[in-house]
Scaffold this motif. Structure first.
Motif, PDB file in Angstrom:
ATOM      1  N   LEU A  27     -16.602  10.589 -54.899  1.00  0.00           N
ATOM      2  CA  LEU A  27     -15.812   9.706 -55.762  1.00  0.00           C
ATOM      3  C   LEU A  27     -15.603   8.333 -55.136  1.00  0.00           C
ATOM      4  O   LEU A  27     -15.762   7.302 -55.789  1.00  0.00           O
ATOM      5  N   LEU A  28     -15.220   8.307 -53.861  1.00  0.00           N
ATOM      6  CA  LEU A  28     -14.949   7.026 -53.207  1.00  0.00           C
ATOM      7  C   LEU A  28     -16.240   6.237 -52.972  1.00  0.00           C
ATOM      8  O   LEU A  28     -16.220   5.001 -52.982  1.00  0.00           O
ATOM      9  N   PHE A  29     -17.337   6.927 -52.752  1.00  0.00           N
ATOM     10  CA  PHE A  29     -18.616   6.240 -52.597  1.00  0.00           C
ATOM     11  C   PHE A  29     -18.947   5.446 -53.864  1.00  0.00           C
ATOM     12  O   PHE A  29     -19.409   4.303 -53.788  1.00  0.00           O
ATOM     13  N   TYR A  30     -18.668   6.054 -55.029  1.00  0.00           N
ATOM     14  CA  TYR A  30     -18.918   5.358 -56.283  1.00  0.00           C
ATOM     15  C   TYR A  30     -17.899   4.247 -56.541  1.00  0.00           C
ATOM     16  O   TYR A  30     -18.122   3.378 -57.397  1.00  0.00           O
ATOM     17  N   ALA A  31     -16.768   4.285 -55.822  1.00  0.00           N
ATOM     18  CA  ALA A  31     -15.703   3.294 -56.039  1.00  0.00           C
ATOM     19  C   ALA A  31     -15.807   2.091 -55.104  1.00  0.00           C
ATOM     20  O   ALA A  31     -14.955   1.196 -55.155  1.00  0.00           O
ATOM     21  N   ILE A  32     -16.838   2.047 -54.246  1.00  0.00           N
ATOM     22  CA  ILE A  32     -17.002   0.902 -53.344  1.00  0.00           C
ATOM     23  C   ILE A  32     -17.264  -0.359 -54.178  1.00  0.00           C
ATOM     24  O   ILE A  32     -18.180  -0.378 -55.005  1.00  0.00           O
ATOM     25  N   PRO A  33     -16.455  -1.416 -54.009  1.00  0.00           N
ATOM     26  CA  PRO A  33     -16.624  -2.645 -54.806  1.00  0.00           C
ATOM     27  C   PRO A  33     -18.008  -3.267 -54.608  1.00  0.00           C
ATOM     28  O   PRO A  33     -18.608  -3.151 -53.527  1.00  0.00           O
ATOM     29  N   SER A  34     -18.512  -3.903 -55.648  1.00  0.00           N
ATOM     30  CA  SER A  34     -19.858  -4.484 -55.604  1.00  0.00           C
ATOM     31  C   SER A  34     -19.992  -5.537 -54.504  1.00  0.00           C
ATOM     32  O   SER A  34     -21.058  -5.673 -53.900  1.00  0.00           O
ATOM     33  N   LYS A  35     -18.889  -6.260 -54.221  1.00  0.00           N
ATOM     34  CA  LYS A  35     -18.950  -7.304 -53.191  1.00  0.00           C
ATOM     35  C   LYS A  35     -19.122  -6.725 -51.783  1.00  0.00           C
ATOM     36  O   LYS A  35     -19.506  -7.429 -50.851  1.00  0.00           O
ATOM     37  N   ALA A  36     -18.818  -5.400 -51.624  1.00  0.00           N
ATOM     38  CA  ALA A  36     -18.944  -4.763 -50.311  1.00  0.00           C
ATOM     39  C   ALA A  36     -20.184  -3.890 -50.210  1.00  0.00           C
ATOM     40  O   ALA A  36     -20.459  -3.318 -49.153  1.00  0.00           O
ATOM     41  N   GLU A  37     -20.936  -3.759 -51.323  1.00  0.00           N
ATOM     42  CA  GLU A  37     -22.122  -2.901 -51.320  1.00  0.00           C
ATOM     43  C   GLU A  37     -23.212  -3.478 -50.420  1.00  0.00           C
ATOM     44  O   GLU A  37     -23.406  -4.696 -50.366  1.00  0.00           O
ATOM     45  N   VAL A  38     -23.899  -2.581 -49.734  1.00  0.00           N
ATOM     46  CA  VAL A  38     -24.978  -2.974 -48.818  1.00  0.00           C
ATOM     47  C   VAL A  38     -26.270  -2.323 -49.295  1.00  0.00           C
ATOM     48  O   VAL A  38     -26.345  -1.086 -49.394  1.00  0.00           O
ATOM     49  N   ALA A  39     -27.264  -3.145 -49.599  1.00  0.00           N
ATOM     50  CA  ALA A  39     -28.524  -2.635 -50.153  1.00  0.00           C
ATOM     51  C   ALA A  39     -29.233  -1.702 -49.183  1.00  0.00           C
ATOM     52  O   ALA A  39     -29.929  -0.769 -49.594  1.00  0.00           O
ATOM     53  N   GLY A  40     -29.022  -1.913 -47.876  1.00  0.00           N
ATOM     54  CA  GLY A  40     -29.705  -1.097 -46.881  1.00  0.00           C
ATOM     55  C   GLY A  40     -29.149   0.305 -46.719  1.00  0.00           C
ATOM     56  O   GLY A  40     -29.788   1.166 -46.092  1.00  0.00           O
ATOM     57  N   PHE A  41     -27.965   0.568 -47.294  1.00  0.00           N
ATOM     58  CA  PHE A  41     -27.369   1.909 -47.185  1.00  0.00           C
ATOM     59  C   PHE A  41     -28.016   2.823 -48.216  1.00  0.00           C
ATOM     60  O   PHE A  41     -27.989   2.536 -49.416  1.00  0.00           O
ATOM     61  N   GLU A  42     -28.579   3.931 -47.767  1.00  0.00           N
ATOM     62  CA  GLU A  42     -29.240   4.876 -48.669  1.00  0.00           C
ATOM     63  C   GLU A  42     -28.313   6.050 -48.984  1.00  0.00           C
ATOM     64  O   GLU A  42     -27.656   6.600 -48.088  1.00  0.00           O
ATOM     65  N   SER A  43     -28.264   6.437 -50.256  1.00  0.00           N
ATOM     66  CA  SER A  43     -27.374   7.525 -50.689  1.00  0.00           C
ATOM     67  C   SER A  43     -27.735   8.857 -50.041  1.00  0.00           C
ATOM     68  O   SER A  43     -26.932   9.797 -50.053  1.00  0.00           O
ATOM     69  N   GLY A  44     -28.949   8.934 -49.471  1.00  0.00           N
ATOM     70  CA  GLY A  44     -29.341  10.160 -48.781  1.00  0.00           C
ATOM     71  C   GLY A  44     -28.423  10.501 -47.626  1.00  0.00           C
ATOM     72  O   GLY A  44     -28.245  11.674 -47.282  1.00  0.00           O
ATOM     73  N   ILE A  45     -27.813   9.477 -47.006  1.00  0.00           N
ATOM     74  CA  ILE A  45     -26.862   9.716 -45.912  1.00  0.00           C
ATOM     75  C   ILE A  45     -25.674  10.516 -46.434  1.00  0.00           C
ATOM     76  O   ILE A  45     -25.223  11.469 -45.801  1.00  0.00           O
ATOM     77  N   LEU A  46     -25.197  10.117 -47.601  1.00  0.00           N
ATOM     78  CA  LEU A  46     -24.077  10.821 -48.243  1.00  0.00           C
ATOM     79  C   LEU A  46     -24.438  12.279 -48.495  1.00  0.00           C
ATOM     80  O   LEU A  46     -23.699  13.197 -48.125  1.00  0.00           O
ATOM     81  N   LEU A  47     -25.591  12.482 -49.103  1.00  0.00           N
ATOM     82  CA  LEU A  47     -26.045  13.842 -49.432  1.00  0.00           C
ATOM     83  C   LEU A  47     -26.262  14.669 -48.170  1.00  0.00           C
ATOM     84  O   LEU A  47     -25.857  15.840 -48.094  1.00  0.00           O
ATOM     85  N   PHE A  48     -26.890  14.080 -47.171  1.00  0.00           N
ATOM     86  CA  PHE A  48     -27.189  14.777 -45.915  1.00  0.00           C
ATOM     87  C   PHE A  48     -25.901  15.258 -45.255  1.00  0.00           C
ATOM     88  O   PHE A  48     -25.802  16.424 -44.832  1.00  0.00           O
ATOM     89  N   VAL A  49     -24.903  14.381 -45.155  1.00  0.00           N
ATOM     90  CA  VAL A  49     -23.636  14.727 -44.496  1.00  0.00           C
ATOM     91  C   VAL A  49     -22.901  15.822 -45.264  1.00  0.00           C
ATOM     92  O   VAL A  49     -22.350  16.761 -44.672  1.00  0.00           O
ATOM     93  N   ILE A  50     -22.898  15.729 -46.593  1.00  0.00           N
ATOM     94  CA  ILE A  50     -22.208  16.730 -47.419  1.00  0.00           C
ATOM     95  C   ILE A  50     -22.847  18.108 -47.239  1.00  0.00           C
ATOM     96  O   ILE A  50     -22.155  19.108 -46.984  1.00  0.00           O
ATOM     97  N   ILE A  51     -24.173  18.171 -47.367  1.00  0.00           N
ATOM     98  CA  ILE A  51     -24.867  19.460 -47.269  1.00  0.00           C
ATOM     99  C   ILE A  51     -24.794  20.019 -45.852  1.00  0.00           C
ATOM    100  O   ILE A  51     -24.512  21.210 -45.642  1.00  0.00           O
ATOM    101  N   ALA A  52     -25.044  19.172 -44.840  1.00  0.00           N
ATOM    102  CA  ALA A  52     -25.046  19.644 -43.453  1.00  0.00           C
ATOM    103  C   ALA A  52     -23.672  20.142 -43.025  1.00  0.00           C
ATOM    104  O   ALA A  52     -23.553  21.200 -42.396  1.00  0.00           O
ATOM    105  N   SER A  53     -22.604  19.414 -43.368  1.00  0.00           N
ATOM    106  CA  SER A  53     -21.256  19.844 -42.984  1.00  0.00           C
ATOM    107  C   SER A  53     -20.863  21.136 -43.688  1.00  0.00           C
ATOM    108  O   SER A  53     -20.162  21.980 -43.112  1.00  0.00           O
TER     109      SER A  53
END
Length: 441
Positions: free
Chosen positions: A358-384
């Motif tokens: 939820l908070l990942f989707y709430a990151i304001p557009s002015k703070a978004e970084v194109a180099g950040f890949e959503s796979g990091i989010l998925l990897f951390v969720i599944i691995a933990s």
């Protein structure tokens, strides 16, 4: 398309609920989190839908709004469900304060290390944006933890409920404090943030007392969903006012679950005990059922929106592994200091989930970084979640072995007593065990 006809959607939704119930049964027997199975179900549905439609659909774009709405409702229900199970007693004050301290220090420590990792390895990442991206990755998932710890010892179970609930609330507060800092015109600083929390607590207490006194006078039997609707309304209004709305939900749950504490002495005359007990009992059941359904659809939809190709990046794997390692290092040190040596499986119960998404989707557009890949989010969720699964399964086997040893010891003792009793029966001249003991003395 025919595949998305109303009857097909109804059948699909009903089937998902039935499968989720089956997953819960499997989870209780194996300690594999049902949430993990729901995500896998969602991924399977993604492949199935793409196959039958004949082309790939951008589910992440099409279902993002739905995911946010369901996730918000699920968050409210999960926090309310947890609050209704928390008893405020003097003997539980120390465990509650320990859980609060561990949740707060763990949140800040994990976010700091994750921010350093993201800043170092992600192109275009500023330190301010790194903290914003790191905060969701540092919040425990009560949506995964609460249903998964039922098999643990009571004190460990309570610790995880307290800790994950506090982590959710403080993590959201920290995230929106950081987003407020992006705009110098609206940034009120630490003092303004503290005032915001104080105002939220005051509103929460007043609203909780008012709701209890009003709803105990309502004679209609169909009032529980009305109460939930009012709570959701208060939550949404609070968010519009930039308040920490989850505090309102938490305080209400604590008040209704501990009315004797919040209505002491002569103030108890304002309560109708039987009606209050009925409201609490019915609300607890409805909250439990609603949280189950909402949690089910949230994680299935999340599975449908996952882009698996994002996991193939070397950068994603490296950054994710470093973040996961930092999570457990911080957690081990904290639990060792606050809880001592008996920290298994608690040290490995640190999954990320609903709040992170939820908070990942709430990151304001002015703070978004194109180099950040959503796979990091998925990897951390599944691995933990997988780490927690392994720890819970190992703990269950360990407990089973311990119980087997106790049973074997009791059986051996019983057989020895039976043999001694038979010997006494065959040789009446021999003194019985108590008589032998007396003779020795």
């Amino acid at each position: 398309m025919e595949i998305f006809s109303s009857y097909n959607l109804i059948m699909g939704a009903a089937a998902i609920v039935v499968i989720s119930f089956w997953f819960n049964t499997i989870s209780k027997k194996t300690n594999i989190p049902s949430v993990l199975m729901l995500i896998v179900l969602g991924i399977s549905l993604q492949f199935g839908l793409n196959y039958f439609i004949g082309r790939e659909i951008d589910f992440e774009k099409n279902l993002r709004g739905t995911l946010e709405i369901i996730g918000t409702i699920g968050l409210v229900m999960i926090v309310l469900e947890a609050a209704l199970e928390l008893e405020l007693k003097k003997e539980k004050l120390i465990p509650i304060l320990k859980s609060l301290a561990i949740a707060l220090i763990g949140l800040i420590g994990s976010a700091w290390l994750a921010a350093l990792i993201l800043y170092q390895f992600i192109d275009g990442m500023t330190m301010q944006s790194a903290w914003l991206y790191a905060t969701p990755l540092s919040i425990l998932s009560s949506a995964i933890i609460i249903p998964s710890v039922n098999g643990l010892r009571e004190d460990k179970k309570e610790f995880h409920i307290y800790e994950s609930t506090f982590s959710d609330i403080m993590g959201i507060m920290m995230f929106y404090f950081l987003t407020g800092g992006l705009d110098s015109e609206t940034d009120s600083g630490a003092l303004g943030f503290a005032g915001n929390i104080a105002l939220t607590i005051i509103i929460a207490i007043v609203a909780s007392y008012a709701l209890l006194l009003i709803f105990q006078k309502i004679k209609s039997q169909a009032k529980q969903f009305l109460l939930i609707a009012v709570l959701l309304l208060l939550y949404a209004i609070g968010k519009k006012m930039h308040l920490s709305s989850l505090i309102i939900i938490l305080v209400f749950g604590l008040v209704i679950a501990n009315v004797k504490i919040f209505f002491p002495g002569k103030t108890a005359i304002f309560l109708e005990r039987e009606k209050m007990h009925q409201i609490y009992h019915e609300l607890h059941i409805i909250t439990l059922e609603t949280a189950f359904v909402v949690r089910t659809f949230f994680f299935v939809i999340f599975g449908i929106t996952i882009v698996l190709s994002s996991l193939l990046s070397i950068t994603v794997t490296m950054v994710s592994v470093l973040i996961i390692m930092s999570i457990y290092v911080v957690r081990f040190l904290l639990l060792r200091v606050f809880l001592g040596k008996n920290i298994f499986p608690q040290v490995f119960v640190a999954p990320r989930g609903l709040i992170t998404i939820l908070l990942f989707y709430a990151i304001p557009s002015k703070a978004e970084v194109a180099g950040f890949e959503s796979g990091i989010l998925l990897f951390v969720i599944i691995a933990s979640s997988l780490v927690m699964t392994g720890a819970m399964i190992h703990d269950k086997k360990k407990m089973g072995t311990l119980l087997d040893e106790i049973d074997e010891e009791l059986l051996a003792r019983k057989e020895a007593e039976d043999a001694l009793y038979s010997q006494n029966t065959l040789s009446p001249d021999l003194p019985s065990p108590p008589e032998r003991t007396a003779a020795r003395n």
